[in-house]
Design a protein around this motif. Sequence first.
Motif, PDB file in Angstrom:
ATOM      1  N   ARG A 113     -25.587   4.352  60.750  1.00 17.54           N
ATOM      2  CA  ARG A 113     -25.827   5.611  60.028  1.00 17.54           C
ATOM      3  C   ARG A 113     -25.346   5.451  58.592  1.00 17.54           C
ATOM      4  O   ARG A 113     -24.365   4.766  58.328  1.00 17.54           O
ATOM      5  CB  ARG A 113     -25.032   6.756  60.680  1.00 17.54           C
ATOM      6  N   SER A 150     -22.489   9.193  58.414  1.00 20.00           N
ATOM      7  CA  SER A 150     -21.461   8.333  59.018  1.00 20.00           C
ATOM      8  C   SER A 150     -20.045   8.782  58.666  1.00 20.00           C
ATOM      9  O   SER A 150     -19.684   8.912  57.499  1.00 20.00           O
ATOM     10  CB  SER A 150     -21.668   6.891  58.544  1.00 20.00           C
ATOM     11  N   SER A 197     -17.297   7.008  59.604  1.00 16.63           N
ATOM     12  CA  SER A 197     -16.499   5.839  59.206  1.00 16.63           C
ATOM     13  C   SER A 197     -16.755   5.492  57.739  1.00 16.63           C
ATOM     14  O   SER A 197     -15.831   5.111  57.011  1.00 16.63           O
ATOM     15  CB  SER A 197     -16.798   4.647  60.116  1.00 16.63           C
TER      16      SER A 197
HETATM   17  C1  LIG Z   1     -24.904   3.809  70.680  1.00 14.20           C
HETATM   18  C2  LIG Z   1     -23.611   4.557  70.543  1.00 14.20           C
HETATM   19  C3  LIG Z   1     -22.545   4.205  71.352  1.00 14.20           C
HETATM   20  C4  LIG Z   1     -21.330   4.882  71.240  1.00 14.20           C
HETATM   21  N1  LIG Z   1     -20.304   4.530  72.061  1.00 14.20           N
HETATM   22  C5  LIG Z   1     -19.126   5.192  71.972  1.00 14.20           C
HETATM   23  C6  LIG Z   1     -18.035   4.846  72.822  1.00 14.20           C
HETATM   24  O1  LIG Z   1     -18.080   3.940  73.636  1.00 14.20           O
HETATM   25  N2  LIG Z   1     -16.908   5.563  72.717  1.00 14.20           N
HETATM   26  C7  LIG Z   1     -16.773   6.583  71.815  1.00 14.20           C
HETATM   27  O2  LIG Z   1     -15.730   7.196  71.755  1.00 14.20           O
HETATM   28  N3  LIG Z   1     -17.778   6.909  70.993  1.00 14.20           N
HETATM   29  C8  LIG Z   1     -18.956   6.237  71.043  1.00 14.20           C
HETATM   30  N4  LIG Z   1     -19.970   6.571  70.194  1.00 14.20           N
HETATM   31  C9  LIG Z   1     -19.728   7.589  69.150  1.00 14.20           C
HETATM   32  C10 LIG Z   1     -19.326   6.944  67.838  1.00 14.20           C
HETATM   33  O3  LIG Z   1     -18.240   6.064  67.979  1.00 14.20           O
HETATM   34  C11 LIG Z   1     -18.935   8.017  66.828  1.00 14.20           C
HETATM   35  O4  LIG Z   1     -19.996   8.920  66.673  1.00 14.20           O
HETATM   36  C12 LIG Z   1     -18.568   7.398  65.486  1.00 14.20           C
HETATM   37  O5  LIG Z   1     -18.168   8.401  64.604  1.00 14.20           O
HETATM   38  C13 LIG Z   1     -19.748   6.708  64.870  1.00 14.20           C
HETATM   39  O6  LIG Z   1     -19.400   6.258  63.591  1.00 14.20           O
HETATM   40  P1  LIG Z   1     -20.224   6.723  62.330  1.00 14.20           P
HETATM   41  O7  LIG Z   1     -20.026   8.211  62.252  1.00 14.20           O
HETATM   42  O8  LIG Z   1     -19.612   6.010  61.187  1.00 14.20           O
HETATM   43  O9  LIG Z   1     -21.652   6.360  62.544  1.00 14.20           O
HETATM   44  C14 LIG Z   1     -21.184   5.916  70.281  1.00 14.20           C
HETATM   45  C15 LIG Z   1     -22.256   6.251  69.459  1.00 14.20           C
HETATM   46  C16 LIG Z   1     -23.467   5.592  69.578  1.00 14.20           C
HETATM   47  C17 LIG Z   1     -24.612   5.972  68.678  1.00 14.20           C
END
Ligand SMILES: Cc1cc2nc3c(=O)[nH]c(=O)nc-3n(C[C@H](O)[C@H](O)[C@H](O)COP(=O)(O)O)c2cc1C
Length: 198
Positions: A12, A16, A18
């Motif tokens: 993302r 995002s 992160s």
């Molecule tokens: C394919 C996928 C797998 C994920 N697996 C996990 C997980 O195993 N455990 C968890 O706590 N969150 C999981 N998440 C949620 C992400 O860790 C969370 O939304 C995080 O903020 C994503 O980072 P971003 O906002 O920088 O994209 C997952 C999200 C996606 C799309």
Amino acid sequence: MRTLLRIDSSPRKNSSISRQLGDVLQEKLENEANYITSNRDVYYDELISLGNEDSVAAYFTPEDQQTEAQKEAVQTSNILAKEFASADSYLFTVPMYNFGITAGLKTYIDLIARAGISFKYTEKGPEGLLKGKKAYVIITTGGTKLGTPVDHVTGYLTTFLNFIGIIDIEFIKSDQIMSDTEKILKDAKTGINELILN
Ligand SMILES: Cc1cc2nc3c(=O)[nH]c(=O)nc-3n(C[C@H](O)[C@H](O)[C@H](O)COP(=O)(O)O)c2cc1C
């Protein structure tokens, strides 16, 4: 001036979490610790995967003995590994995907972990070559609590960074964001702004 290599690993961009936290920390490091930043985006730079027979063979073949096909196949890895080795410090932004890191970050790690650049083989086993460097690692999760047995991000990244010689690691953890995204994001930003830098 010190050089900071920022490595983003969320597919993302705009939404995002992160990356948002990475922006806050990058600004702080630039303003307060005299860093100049360059970027690697493991999804948007369209890094190739490790690839094929030739690229893997090239990892284990001295440059002057590589075939033309091997030389070509290993080019991306050469560039990324040398770029990584030349930075003073690192800022990783790392979403948890299915209890581990994203596929893009794993590919990047496979491309930068190179004998002769980031580690070397010795009689006593492998030895990291990137000593005296610092890594900041921002980890975000949706529901998983970091530091529990199902967290395969923190331990894995610690092992990998230690392997290549980086032992000074500052983890910034923002977990279970789905429980109250706004508050957790705000707290994480406050936490980053309060970090004492060295
Ligand atoms: C394919 C996928 C797998 C994920 N697996 C996990 C997980 O195993 N455990 C968890 O706590 N969150 C999981 N998440 C949620 C992400 O860790 C969370 O939304 C995080 O903020 C994503 O980072 P971003 O906002 O920088 O994209 C997952 C999200 C996606 C799309």
